[in-house]
Design a protein around this motif. Structure first.
Motif, PDB file in Angstrom:
ATOM      1  N   ASN A 271       0.817  -1.206   0.000  1.00 16.66           N
ATOM      2  CA  ASN A 271       0.000   0.000   0.000  1.00 16.66           C
ATOM      3  C   ASN A 271       0.856   1.265   0.000  1.00 16.66           C
ATOM      4  OD1 ASN A 271       0.826   0.497   2.622  1.00 16.66           O
ATOM      5  ND2 ASN A 271      -0.980  -0.466   3.523  1.00 16.66           N
ATOM      6  N   LYS A 274       3.304   2.184   2.972  1.00 15.74           N
ATOM      7  CA  LYS A 274       4.446   1.261   2.996  1.00 15.74           C
ATOM      8  C   LYS A 274       5.352   1.486   1.808  1.00 15.74           C
ATOM      9  CE  LYS A 274       2.208  -2.391   5.619  1.00 15.74           C
ATOM     10  NZ  LYS A 274       1.367  -3.586   5.460  1.00 15.74           N
ATOM     11  N   TYR A 277       7.610   4.301   2.701  1.00 23.48           N
ATOM     12  CA  TYR A 277       8.585   3.963   3.727  1.00 23.48           C
ATOM     13  C   TYR A 277       9.634   2.978   3.222  1.00 23.48           C
ATOM     14  CZ  TYR A 277      10.254   1.647   7.964  1.00 23.48           C
ATOM     15  OH  TYR A 277      11.043   1.073   8.923  1.00 23.48           O
ATOM     16  N   LEU A 278       9.186   1.998   2.439  1.00 21.06           N
ATOM     17  CA  LEU A 278      10.096   0.910   2.056  1.00 21.06           C
ATOM     18  C   LEU A 278      10.832   1.169   0.749  1.00 21.06           C
ATOM     19  CD1 LEU A 278       7.617  -2.021   2.760  1.00 21.06           C
ATOM     20  CD2 LEU A 278       9.687  -1.545   4.058  1.00 21.06           C
ATOM     21  N   ILE A 279      10.204   1.902  -0.143  1.00 22.87           N
ATOM     22  CA  ILE A 279      10.755   1.998  -1.492  1.00 22.87           C
ATOM     23  C   ILE A 279      11.121   3.428  -1.879  1.00 22.87           C
ATOM     24  CG2 ILE A 279      10.181   1.664  -3.930  1.00 22.87           C
ATOM     25  CD1 ILE A 279       8.402  -0.712  -2.724  1.00 22.87           C
ATOM     26  N   PRO A 282      13.823   5.435   0.997  1.00 22.43           N
ATOM     27  CA  PRO A 282      15.212   4.954   0.994  1.00 22.43           C
ATOM     28  C   PRO A 282      15.960   5.330  -0.279  1.00 22.43           C
ATOM     29  CG  PRO A 282      13.722   3.208   1.694  1.00 22.43           C
ATOM     30  CD  PRO A 282      12.859   4.348   1.258  1.00 22.43           C
ATOM     31  N   GLN A 283      15.270   5.289  -1.407  1.00 21.25           N
ATOM     32  CA  GLN A 283      15.949   5.640  -2.661  1.00 21.25           C
ATOM     33  C   GLN A 283      16.129   7.136  -2.798  1.00 21.25           C
ATOM     34  OE1 GLN A 283      14.987   3.515  -6.331  1.00 21.25           O
ATOM     35  NE2 GLN A 283      13.417   2.482  -5.141  1.00 21.25           N
TER      36      GLN A 283
ATOM     37  N   GLU B  95     -10.562   1.058  -1.666  1.00 21.71           N
ATOM     38  CA  GLU B  95      -9.177   0.722  -1.987  1.00 21.71           C
ATOM     39  C   GLU B  95      -8.839  -0.688  -1.503  1.00 21.71           C
ATOM     40  OE1 GLU B  95      -5.197   3.129  -0.985  1.00 21.71           O
ATOM     41  OE2 GLU B  95      -6.872   4.320  -1.708  1.00 21.71           O
ATOM     42  N   ASP B  99      -7.563  -3.769  -3.643  1.00 17.74           N
ATOM     43  CA  ASP B  99      -6.295  -4.412  -3.295  1.00 17.74           C
ATOM     44  C   ASP B  99      -6.459  -5.921  -3.178  1.00 17.74           C
ATOM     45  OD1 ASP B  99      -4.670  -2.318  -3.368  1.00 17.74           O
ATOM     46  OD2 ASP B  99      -4.424  -2.059  -1.200  1.00 17.74           O
ATOM     47  N   PHE B 115      13.562  -3.089  -7.271  1.00 13.82           N
ATOM     48  CA  PHE B 115      13.899  -2.027  -6.326  1.00 13.82           C
ATOM     49  C   PHE B 115      15.422  -1.978  -6.189  1.00 13.82           C
ATOM     50  CE2 PHE B 115       9.745  -3.764  -4.710  1.00 13.82           C
ATOM     51  CZ  PHE B 115       8.987  -2.825  -5.387  1.00 13.82           C
ATOM     52  N   PRO B 116      16.058  -0.958  -6.730  1.00 13.81           N
ATOM     53  CA  PRO B 116      17.524  -0.989  -6.850  1.00 13.81           C
ATOM     54  C   PRO B 116      18.253  -0.910  -5.514  1.00 13.81           C
ATOM     55  CG  PRO B 116      16.655   1.133  -7.547  1.00 13.81           C
ATOM     56  CD  PRO B 116      15.483   0.246  -7.309  1.00 13.81           C
ATOM     57  N   HIS B 117      17.573  -0.469  -4.455  1.00 18.18           N
ATOM     58  CA  HIS B 117      18.259  -0.317  -3.171  1.00 18.18           C
ATOM     59  C   HIS B 117      18.179  -1.579  -2.330  1.00 18.18           C
ATOM     60  CE1 HIS B 117      14.082   0.417  -2.488  1.00 18.18           C
ATOM     61  NE2 HIS B 117      14.227   0.516  -1.191  1.00 18.18           N
ATOM     62  N   MET B 118      17.602  -2.637  -2.881  1.00 12.41           N
ATOM     63  CA  MET B 118      17.495  -3.877  -2.113  1.00 12.41           C
ATOM     64  C   MET B 118      18.183  -4.992  -2.875  1.00 12.41           C
ATOM     65  SD  MET B 118      13.525  -3.837  -1.146  1.00 12.41           S
ATOM     66  CE  MET B 118      12.809  -2.482  -0.248  1.00 12.41           C
ATOM     67  N   LEU B 126      10.070  -8.719   0.004  1.00 12.57           N
ATOM     68  CA  LEU B 126       9.410  -7.498   0.448  1.00 12.57           C
ATOM     69  C   LEU B 126       7.892  -7.644   0.544  1.00 12.57           C
ATOM     70  CD1 LEU B 126      10.176  -4.486   1.076  1.00 12.57           C
ATOM     71  CD2 LEU B 126       9.261  -3.994  -1.187  1.00 12.57           C
ATOM     72  N   TRP B 130       5.712  -7.755   3.917  1.00 13.85           N
ATOM     73  CA  TRP B 130       5.021  -6.522   4.298  1.00 13.85           C
ATOM     74  C   TRP B 130       3.552  -6.496   3.896  1.00 13.85           C
ATOM     75  CZ3 TRP B 130       6.920  -2.660   7.377  1.00 13.85           C
ATOM     76  CH2 TRP B 130       8.283  -2.757   7.688  1.00 13.85           C
TER      77      TRP B 130
END
Ligand SMILES: Nc1ncnc2c1ncn2[C@@H]1O[C@H](COP(=O)(O)OP(=O)(O)OP(=O)(O)O)[C@@H](O)[C@H]1O
Ligand SMILES: [Mg+2]
Lengths: 365, 268
Positions: A271, A274, A277-279, A282-283, B95, B99, B115-118, B126, B130
């Motif tokens: 969602n 999140k 916060y997660l994606i 950080p980038q 929503e 979902d 996701f390039p930072h992971m 992920l 989550w």
């Protein structure tokens, strides 16, 4: 079908000799063309003319111990004993001597935090929480309360005060700036215009004005009976100022993020909060690290403006120390010392930022 | 590829087609769907039924609405008219409801969108951790299983930027699989790849197709369409112009537009 010919790669050969070595480098990078050569020669001339003098003054003819009388016997050299005599005042101002240990403890805690951070012993959430708690700890160890003797703010000063104001300003303004930046992208027009209004107003005003407003005018607007002391008002002003700039920096990072990142997150059922916060954060924060470090550096230098509203920070103490009638005439030493301290702190920050950028596998492409 | 290899595989896929369309329940249904971008009419009266386990290839010229169509299925695009059902549930409402419906749908993008930072493993874990509240250890087990399935189990601790395009796309497929979707959408999964990497991704997709998952794939890889698809859908200017089993589609296209498109695409 005939047998295929087998391809044999040629062995590597060493580069020709003239492509290596210091002289080759000089010829091709320093004295390539008349402009660069002239530049290099003038630079050499300047160094030759000034550096020996500086060394004479700062080291060879300098006075390291004794009182002002000692210094006066060697007028061509620096008087570093002046700095030694004023060291305490420069570091902590007129903070009571009996409580000075608290400044040292504060500095130690900060040093431990810095070292564990740069050696990667603190990571992830622990690291963030530790740094976020630092402002509270800083105000407690210096100001007292909760088991420590209270020390009146009028006696806080020196480098300790500069570092406190800058650290708290930076640490609190980064989350605030992030919230403001996210607010700018919010779907709600009210949130959005509030954030834009705040950012643009603060950015449109010099820091001195904000310091004045928080020190002098804010008490007039606060409801009666509601008192925030001067230090906190000034600190708040600095936080707001810094937050507006952090918000603009972070906004750049948010805008640079490809839409595909949001789409991938959404298609995985993550969602929006999140995803942020997660994606997203950080980038975005990684990419704005260099300008963010730049903000920290200018925030630290900006603290020297608090002298305008009556606080005696490091620069303020340098100024007042050089007015001491016993040590008249040594303000050069005081300001050189101040410059060295400011430079070491800011340059270290800047190097650390560059190191972070280089060592982050994500930023390597 | 040549016409020859295309034809040799046709019979096989034709029989699968009959199976899928006759006996199985409907997984995705578009009813009179219309979509506009501002004033631009991007999807026009789309009606489409996809059966469980069916493999569909969508093709058509650039700008014809292929991406728009499949992006509607996981609600990356909103529609203005009509209804979309996934497993009999309408893709509408709050929503949370949306979902829930979308949870059944995974997607693989042209640009991978990792996701390039992971690390690769973190990319895969992920969403299970989550969004599905799976314990980390379990998520990692599943992630490694899927990584091995797409043939890169040994790259788990690298970052996406350290992998080749083909490997990244296979990671993206594994990432989608970790959410155990019933439907997988592919939007030109091989278009951003160098020629020598296309095959490794197509091989994974063929293997997936054999596993019985419902697949909708926008692609210009006609060899893939021939050998794997149950149905080929041709779109132009926001409409579905023709939909046929691959053999019919490639050998007896009905519309002039389709013929022209096929001539163009098979000539190079
Ligand atoms: N976000 C958007 N805003 C406005 N117009 C859009 C948007 N996305 C797509 N379009 C338009 O809608 C039409 C269909 O786009 P779509 O991306 O679905 O085409 P496509 O068939 O996937 O093409 P391609 O093969 O180039 O990917 C195009 O004309 C495109 O310009
Ligand atoms: Mg497309």
């Amino acid at each position: 079908m005939t047998n295929p010919t087998i391809f044999v790669p040629k062995p590597d050969r060493e580069a020709p000799a003239q492509a290596k070595g210091f002289l080759h480098w000089l010829k091709h990078h320093v004295f390539n063309g008349w402009f660069n050569s002239a530049l290099a020669l003038s630079l050499i001339a300047i160094i030759v003319l000034t550096v020996p003098q500086v060394i004479q003054w700062a080291f060879i003819k300098a006075t390291w111990v004794g009182d002002s009388a000692n210094c006066k016997t060697s007028p061509d050299g620096a008087c570093w004993s002046f700095i030694a005599a004023k060291f305490r005042v420069l570091m902590v101002g007129v903070y009571p001597a009996a409580e000075s240990w608290r400044g040292i403890v504060g500095a130690l805690v900060l040093a431990i935090l810095i070292i564990t951070t740069i050696t990667n012993h603190l990571k992830g959430k622990v690291l963030i929480v530790a740094w976020l708690l630092l402002p509270v700890f800083g105000y407690w160890i210096i100001g007292g309360g909760f088991g420590l003797n209270e020390v009146d703010q009028s006696s806080w000063g020196g480098l300790m005060l500069s570092v406190l104001l800058a650290l708290v300003g930076i640490i609190v303004s980064i989350p605030l700036g992030i919230v403001l930046a996210l607010g700018r992208f919010s779907g709600s027009p009210i949130t959005k215009s509030l954030c834009i209004g705040f950012i643009e107003t603060v950015r449109g005003v010099p820091l001195i004005t904000i310091l004045f407003m928080s020190s002098v005018m804010m008490p007039l607007f606060l409801p009666p009976g509601f008192i925030i002391d001067n230090m906190l008002r000034i600190q708040t002003g600095m936080i707001f100022f810094s937050a507006a700039y952090v918000a603009e920096v972070v906004r750049g990072g948010l805008q640079a993020l490809p839409k595909g990142q949001f789409e991938a997150a959404s298609s995985l059922g993550i969602n929006y909060p999140k995803t942020l916060y997660l994606i997203v954060l950080p980038q975005a924060l990684r990419h704005v690290l260099p300008p963010l470090i730049g903000r920290c550096i200018s925030m630290f230098k900006n603290t020297s403006l608090v002298i305008i509203v009556g606080l005696l920070d490091f620069l303020g103490m340098i100024k007042s120390a050089s007015l001491d009638s016993e040590w008249l005439g040594f303000e050069t030493e005081a300001y050189v010392f101040g410059a060295v301290v400011y430079f070491s702190i800011c340059y270290s920050l800047s190097r650390y930022g560059a190191h972070l950028e280089k060592s982050d596998p994500v930023l390597q492409k | 590829m040549t016409e020859n290899t295309l034809n040799s595989e046709v019979k096989n896929s034709d029989t699968i087609d009959n199976d899928a369309t006759n006996n199985k329940e409907i997984t995705i249904e578009f009813k009179n769907v219309n979509k506009w971008y501002g004033d631009f009419h991007a999807l026009k009266d789309i009606n489409l039924k996809v059966h469980k386990g069916e493999r569909i290839v969508i093709c058509g010229p650039s700008g014809s609405g292929k991406s728009t169509l499949i992006r509607c299925i996981n609600h990356l695009e909103e529609i203005q008219e009509g209804r979309i059902y996934i497993d009999q549930q309408e893709l509408a409402g709050s929503e949370k409801q949306i979902d829930n419906v979308c949870r059944e749908v995974g997607m693989v993008f042209q640009q991978f969108n990792l996701f390039p930072h992971m690390t690769i493993l973190e990319n895969l874990c992920l969403a299970p951790v989550w969004a599905n509240k799976l314990p980390q250890i379990e998520a990692e087990k599943i992630a490694l299983k899927h990584l091995h399935r797409v043939g890169i189990g040994d790259q788990a601790d690298k970052y996406p930027g350290q992998l080749s395009g083909g490997q990244q796309q296979r990671v993206a497929i594994a990432r989608a699989l970790c959410m155990s979707p019933k439907i997988l959408l592919f939007d030109e999964p091989t278009s951003a790849l160098d020629p020598e990497m296309i095959k490794e991704v197509l091989d994974v997709m063929v293997e997936l197709a054999e596993s019985g998952i419902t697949m909708i794939c926008v692609t210009h890889e006609m060899g893939f369409a021939q050998s794997v698809a149950d149905r080929v859908i041709f779109m132009d200017v926001g409409e579905i112009i023709e939909e046929k089993a691959p053999y019919e589609f490639f050998n007896n296209p009905e519309m002039d537009r389709t013929q022209k498109f096929l001539e163009q695409i098979l000539s190079n």
